[in-house]
Design an enzyme around this catalytic site. Structure first.
Site, PDB file in Angstrom:
ATOM      1  N   ASN A  78     -80.813  49.057  26.334  1.00 43.73           N
ATOM      2  CA  ASN A  78     -79.699  48.866  27.274  1.00 43.73           C
ATOM      3  C   ASN A  78     -79.343  50.168  27.976  1.00 43.73           C
ATOM      4  O   ASN A  78     -79.459  51.253  27.412  1.00 43.73           O
ATOM      5  CB  ASN A  78     -78.473  48.304  26.546  1.00 43.73           C
ATOM      6  CG  ASN A  78     -78.770  46.940  25.947  1.00 43.73           C
ATOM      7  OD1 ASN A  78     -79.763  46.319  26.309  1.00 43.73           O
ATOM      8  ND2 ASN A  78     -77.930  46.488  25.047  1.00 43.73           N
TER       9      ASN A  78
ATOM     10  N   ASP B  16     -76.278  50.507  29.425  1.00 44.69           N
ATOM     11  CA  ASP B  16     -74.834  50.380  29.682  1.00 44.69           C
ATOM     12  C   ASP B  16     -73.953  51.363  28.918  1.00 44.69           C
ATOM     13  O   ASP B  16     -72.740  51.435  29.158  1.00 44.69           O
ATOM     14  CB  ASP B  16     -74.368  48.935  29.413  1.00 44.69           C
ATOM     15  CG  ASP B  16     -74.713  48.438  27.996  1.00 44.69           C
ATOM     16  OD1 ASP B  16     -74.728  49.247  27.060  1.00 44.69           O
ATOM     17  OD2 ASP B  16     -74.963  47.219  27.845  1.00 44.69           O
TER      18      ASP B  16
ATOM     19  N   HIS C   8     -84.504  53.062  28.060  1.00 43.91           N
ATOM     20  CA  HIS C   8     -84.658  52.736  29.485  1.00 43.91           C
ATOM     21  C   HIS C   8     -83.636  53.461  30.360  1.00 43.91           C
ATOM     22  O   HIS C   8     -83.358  53.019  31.468  1.00 43.91           O
ATOM     23  CB  HIS C   8     -84.565  51.211  29.684  1.00 43.91           C
ATOM     24  CG  HIS C   8     -85.716  50.456  29.083  1.00 43.91           C
ATOM     25  ND1 HIS C   8     -85.686  49.101  28.824  1.00 43.91           N
ATOM     26  CD2 HIS C   8     -86.952  50.890  28.697  1.00 43.91           C
ATOM     27  CE1 HIS C   8     -86.855  48.727  28.302  1.00 43.91           C
ATOM     28  NE2 HIS C   8     -87.630  49.800  28.202  1.00 43.91           N
TER      29      HIS C   8
ATOM     30  N   CYS D  17     -82.101  62.977  41.206  1.00 43.34           N
ATOM     31  CA  CYS D  17     -82.699  63.164  42.525  1.00 43.34           C
ATOM     32  C   CYS D  17     -84.160  62.720  42.476  1.00 43.34           C
ATOM     33  O   CYS D  17     -84.840  62.882  41.460  1.00 43.34           O
ATOM     34  CB  CYS D  17     -82.600  64.631  42.921  1.00 43.34           C
ATOM     35  SG  CYS D  17     -83.296  64.953  44.560  1.00 43.34           S
TER      36      CYS D  17
ATOM     37  N   CYS E 172     -85.669  66.907  43.500  1.00 46.38           N
ATOM     38  CA  CYS E 172     -85.359  68.107  42.709  1.00 46.38           C
ATOM     39  C   CYS E 172     -84.918  67.719  41.291  1.00 46.38           C
ATOM     40  O   CYS E 172     -85.000  66.556  40.912  1.00 46.38           O
ATOM     41  CB  CYS E 172     -84.313  68.975  43.423  1.00 46.38           C
ATOM     42  SG  CYS E 172     -82.614  68.391  43.264  1.00 46.38           S
TER      43      CYS E 172
ATOM     44  N   CYS F 125     -79.703  68.561  47.930  1.00 45.84           N
ATOM     45  CA  CYS F 125     -80.961  69.066  48.515  1.00 45.84           C
ATOM     46  C   CYS F 125     -81.393  68.228  49.720  1.00 45.84           C
ATOM     47  O   CYS F 125     -82.379  68.547  50.374  1.00 45.84           O
ATOM     48  CB  CYS F 125     -82.069  69.120  47.454  1.00 45.84           C
ATOM     49  SG  CYS F 125     -82.833  67.525  47.103  1.00 45.84           S
TER      50      CYS F 125
HETATM   51  C1  BJW Z   1     -78.438  37.184  22.343  1.00 46.05           C
HETATM   52  C2  BJW Z   1     -77.204  36.792  22.778  1.00 46.05           C
HETATM   53  C3  BJW Z   1     -76.150  37.131  21.949  1.00 46.05           C
HETATM   54  C4  BJW Z   1     -78.640  36.124  24.310  1.00 46.05           C
HETATM   55  N1  BJW Z   1     -76.383  37.788  20.852  1.00 46.05           N
HETATM   56  N2  BJW Z   1     -78.736  37.833  21.267  1.00 46.05           N
HETATM   57  C5  BJW Z   1     -98.124  44.609  34.788  1.00 46.05           C
HETATM   58  C6  BJW Z   1     -97.733  45.475  35.801  1.00 46.05           C
HETATM   59  C7  BJW Z   1     -96.902  46.594  35.552  1.00 46.05           C
HETATM   60  C8  BJW Z   1     -96.440  46.841  34.266  1.00 46.05           C
HETATM   61  C9  BJW Z   1     -96.825  45.958  33.263  1.00 46.05           C
HETATM   62  C10 BJW Z   1     -97.671  44.873  33.502  1.00 46.05           C
HETATM   63  N3  BJW Z   1     -97.863  44.200  32.345  1.00 46.05           N
HETATM   64  C11 BJW Z   1     -97.181  44.838  31.365  1.00 46.05           C
HETATM   65  C12 BJW Z   1     -96.547  45.904  31.899  1.00 46.05           C
HETATM   66  C13 BJW Z   1     -95.677  46.860  31.194  1.00 46.05           C
HETATM   67  C14 BJW Z   1     -94.216  46.520  31.479  1.00 46.05           C
HETATM   68  C15 BJW Z   1     -93.872  45.194  30.784  1.00 46.05           C
HETATM   69  O1  BJW Z   1     -93.675  45.138  29.598  1.00 46.05           O
HETATM   70  N4  BJW Z   1     -93.779  44.107  31.538  1.00 46.05           N
HETATM   71  C16 BJW Z   1     -93.584  42.780  30.908  1.00 46.05           C
HETATM   72  C17 BJW Z   1     -92.319  42.133  31.487  1.00 46.05           C
HETATM   73  C18 BJW Z   1     -94.815  41.989  31.134  1.00 46.05           C
HETATM   74  N5  BJW Z   1     -93.450  47.636  30.947  1.00 46.05           N
HETATM   75  C19 BJW Z   1     -93.243  48.698  31.678  1.00 46.05           C
HETATM   76  O2  BJW Z   1     -93.589  48.784  32.837  1.00 46.05           O
HETATM   77  C20 BJW Z   1     -92.567  49.848  30.956  1.00 46.05           C
HETATM   78  N6  BJW Z   1     -93.303  51.046  31.189  1.00 46.05           N
HETATM   79  C21 BJW Z   1     -94.570  51.187  30.741  1.00 46.05           C
HETATM   80  O3  BJW Z   1     -95.110  50.338  30.041  1.00 46.05           O
HETATM   81  O4  BJW Z   1     -95.179  52.368  31.112  1.00 46.05           O
HETATM   82  C22 BJW Z   1     -96.593  52.486  30.918  1.00 46.05           C
HETATM   83  C23 BJW Z   1     -97.294  51.667  32.002  1.00 46.05           C
HETATM   84  C24 BJW Z   1     -97.249  52.124  33.310  1.00 46.05           C
HETATM   85  C25 BJW Z   1     -97.907  51.391  34.306  1.00 46.05           C
HETATM   86  C26 BJW Z   1     -98.582  50.196  34.000  1.00 46.05           C
HETATM   87  C27 BJW Z   1     -98.575  49.731  32.694  1.00 46.05           C
HETATM   88  C28 BJW Z   1     -97.939  50.484  31.680  1.00 46.05           C
HETATM   89  C29 BJW Z   1     -91.164  50.063  31.509  1.00 46.05           C
HETATM   90  C30 BJW Z   1     -90.276  48.907  31.233  1.00 46.05           C
HETATM   91  C31 BJW Z   1     -88.935  49.102  31.940  1.00 46.05           C
HETATM   92  C32 BJW Z   1     -88.035  47.899  31.781  1.00 46.05           C
HETATM   93  N7  BJW Z   1     -86.947  48.043  32.683  1.00 46.05           N
HETATM   94  C33 BJW Z   1     -85.856  47.072  32.630  1.00 46.05           C
HETATM   95  C34 BJW Z   1     -84.838  47.417  33.734  1.00 46.05           C
HETATM   96  C35 BJW Z   1     -84.046  48.674  33.336  1.00 46.05           C
HETATM   97  C36 BJW Z   1     -83.131  49.114  34.416  1.00 46.05           C
HETATM   98  C37 BJW Z   1     -82.064  48.123  34.777  1.00 46.05           C
HETATM   99  O5  BJW Z   1     -81.420  47.492  33.951  1.00 46.05           O
HETATM  100  O6  BJW Z   1     -81.856  47.978  35.954  1.00 46.05           O
HETATM  101  O7  BJW Z   1     -85.258  47.108  31.326  1.00 46.05           O
HETATM  102  S1  BJW Z   1     -86.427  45.372  32.767  1.00 46.05           S
HETATM  103  C38 BJW Z   1     -85.305  44.729  31.582  1.00 46.05           C
HETATM  104  O8  BJW Z   1     -86.033  44.219  30.435  1.00 46.05           O
HETATM  105  C39 BJW Z   1     -84.487  45.916  31.081  1.00 46.05           C
HETATM  106  C40 BJW Z   1     -84.393  45.636  29.613  1.00 46.05           C
HETATM  107  O9  BJW Z   1     -84.103  46.810  28.891  1.00 46.05           O
HETATM  108  C41 BJW Z   1     -85.745  45.046  29.302  1.00 46.05           C
HETATM  109  C42 BJW Z   1     -85.772  44.219  28.043  1.00 46.05           C
HETATM  110  O10 BJW Z   1     -84.923  43.121  28.139  1.00 46.05           O
HETATM  111  P1  BJW Z   1     -84.082  42.655  26.871  1.00 46.05           P
HETATM  112  O11 BJW Z   1     -83.094  43.684  26.522  1.00 46.05           O
HETATM  113  O12 BJW Z   1     -84.979  42.185  25.818  1.00 46.05           O
HETATM  114  O13 BJW Z   1     -83.216  41.439  27.504  1.00 46.05           O
HETATM  115  P2  BJW Z   1     -83.674  39.944  27.781  1.00 46.05           P
HETATM  116  O14 BJW Z   1     -82.772  39.410  28.813  1.00 46.05           O
HETATM  117  O15 BJW Z   1     -85.117  39.810  28.021  1.00 46.05           O
HETATM  118  O16 BJW Z   1     -83.395  39.202  26.397  1.00 46.05           O
HETATM  119  C43 BJW Z   1     -82.091  39.002  25.893  1.00 46.05           C
HETATM  120  C44 BJW Z   1     -82.225  38.414  24.498  1.00 46.05           C
HETATM  121  O17 BJW Z   1     -80.926  38.302  23.952  1.00 46.05           O
HETATM  122  C45 BJW Z   1     -82.834  36.991  24.475  1.00 46.05           C
HETATM  123  O18 BJW Z   1     -83.836  36.939  23.478  1.00 46.05           O
HETATM  124  C46 BJW Z   1     -81.659  36.104  24.079  1.00 46.05           C
HETATM  125  O19 BJW Z   1     -82.034  34.984  23.277  1.00 46.05           O
HETATM  126  C47 BJW Z   1     -80.788  37.055  23.301  1.00 46.05           C
HETATM  127  N8  BJW Z   1     -79.359  36.756  23.354  1.00 46.05           N
HETATM  128  N9  BJW Z   1     -77.341  36.118  23.999  1.00 46.05           N
HETATM  129  C48 BJW Z   1     -77.652  38.149  20.524  1.00 46.05           C
HETATM  130  N10 BJW Z   1     -74.899  36.760  22.338  1.00 46.05           N
HETATM  131 ZN    ZN Z   2     -82.218  66.958  44.953  1.00 45.17          ZN
END
Ligand code: BJW
Ligand code: ZN
Length: 240
Positions: free
Chosen positions: A98, A100, A115, A123, A126, A145
């Site tokens: 998260n 947040d 994340h 920036c 820079c 900058c």
């Molecule tokens: C409850 C509840 C309650 C509900 N109580 N539970 C093809 C192209 C390019 C990249 C990729 C590719 N294939 C794979 C990749 C890698 C990619 C990836 O994994 N993609 C998949 C989606 C396929 N990953 C990346 O790109 C990462 N970097 C990386 O791998 O670098 C090396 C690399 C580079 C180049 C190519 C390949 C590899 C970076 C990942 C960055 C993720 N960013 C985000 C946005 C952050 C900024 C923002 O918020 O604006 O991060 S996406 C979003 O998903 C956010 C979250 O942190 C992340 C995970 O989500 P999370 O937290 O699991 O939430 P949800 O909504 O999915 O799930 C909520 C859960 O809660 C559910 O299970 C519910 O049941 C439960 N729930 N209510 C408890 N009350």
């Molecule tokens: Zn700058």
């Protein structure tokens, strides 16, 4: 339902808690996936990649400004507070996806942000990086900058901050109990953390109302929300 888990928590020496968007849902911050998730309304490839930002920084910033405003007024919920309470009794490290800052605002001490953080801005050229709580009058905001600022979060296709990731893996490999709370475990590399822990003999416990792709690897799955389960659990731990 909580008795076996209470004992495991009591007996553990080092707990790592991996959290995701679900833990902040009751604070009014939408999750990404699922019925009311952000990705139902928005296309991640148009908002959460560097290409999308380079193509239309104003659009991306408008989305972030709306979410920043929501997060700045949001408050930690009973799930966040229960984790910080647990830290009084046990050695706890939080690895959160998260952005947040609600764990820290609930008083948690050791939080690794995998994340990034939506309040921190950096920036694109820079080394400027700072927490900016204001809402920007002109979008995209500019650095002194002259170049464009961006939110200090990790977008798809970007690497996680190396030092944070290295430390997260090391924490996962050295815990004896991992709680995995409110994450769909579909985004890599964060979704590999439970496997690092398991390979080193840790017990895995998931708290999530829904199944995840790694549910079959869990020693226990609690199908409840974090607000329903974490405060009760921590109460039980503190009493026995
Ligand atoms: C409850 C509840 C309650 C509900 N109580 N539970 C093809 C192209 C390019 C990249 C990729 C590719 N294939 C794979 C990749 C890698 C990619 C990836 O994994 N993609 C998949 C989606 C396929 N990953 C990346 O790109 C990462 N970097 C990386 O791998 O670098 C090396 C690399 C580079 C180049 C190519 C390949 C590899 C970076 C990942 C960055 C993720 N960013 C985000 C946005 C952050 C900024 C923002 O918020 O604006 O991060 S996406 C979003 O998903 C956010 C979250 O942190 C992340 C995970 O989500 P999370 O937290 O699991 O939430 P949800 O909504 O999915 O799930 C909520 C859960 O809660 C559910 O299970 C519910 O049941 C439960 N729930 N209510 C408890 N009350
Ligand atoms: Zn700058």
């Amino acid at each position: 339902m909580f008795e076996p888990l209470t004992k495991q928590i009591k007996d553990s020496k080092k707990i790592v808690i991996v959290t995701g968007a679900g833990i902040s849902k009751e604070s009014g911050i939408p999750t990404f996936r699922g019925s009311n998730g952000l990705w139902r309304k928005y296309d991640p490839m148009k908002l959460a990649t560097i290409d999308a930002f380079n193509q239309n920084p104003v659009l991306v910033w408008e989305w972030y400004e709306e979410r920043r405003a929501n997060i700045l007024t949001a408050k930690p919920n009973a799930g966040h507070y229960a984790i910080s309470e647990l830290e009084k009794y046990k050695d706890v490290t939080i690895l959160t996806q998260n952005i947040d800052g609600l764990h820290q605002r609930a008083g948690s001490k050791t939080v690794l942000e995998l994340h990034g953080n939506i309040i921190r801005t950096k920036c694109t050229v820079c080394n400027f990086k700072e927490n900016l709580r204001v809402s920007f009058e002109t979008l995209p905001p500019k650095c002194n900058c002259g170049n464009i600022l961006r939110p200090d979060v990790v977008w798809f296709g970007e690497e996680l901050p190396h030092d944070v990731w290295r430390e997260a893996v090391s924490q996962a490999q050295s815990c004896d109990l991992m709680l995995i709370v409110g994450t769909s475990l579909v985004v890599s590399p964060a979704n590999s953390l439970p496997l690092y822990a398991k390979q080193n003999g840790a017990k895995l416990i998931e708290i999530n109302p829904e199944k995840t792709p790694i549910s079959s690897e869990m020693n226990l799955s609690i199908r409840a929300t974090s607000v329903e389960s974490l405060p009760r659990l921590v109460d039980l731990v503190s009493f026995c």
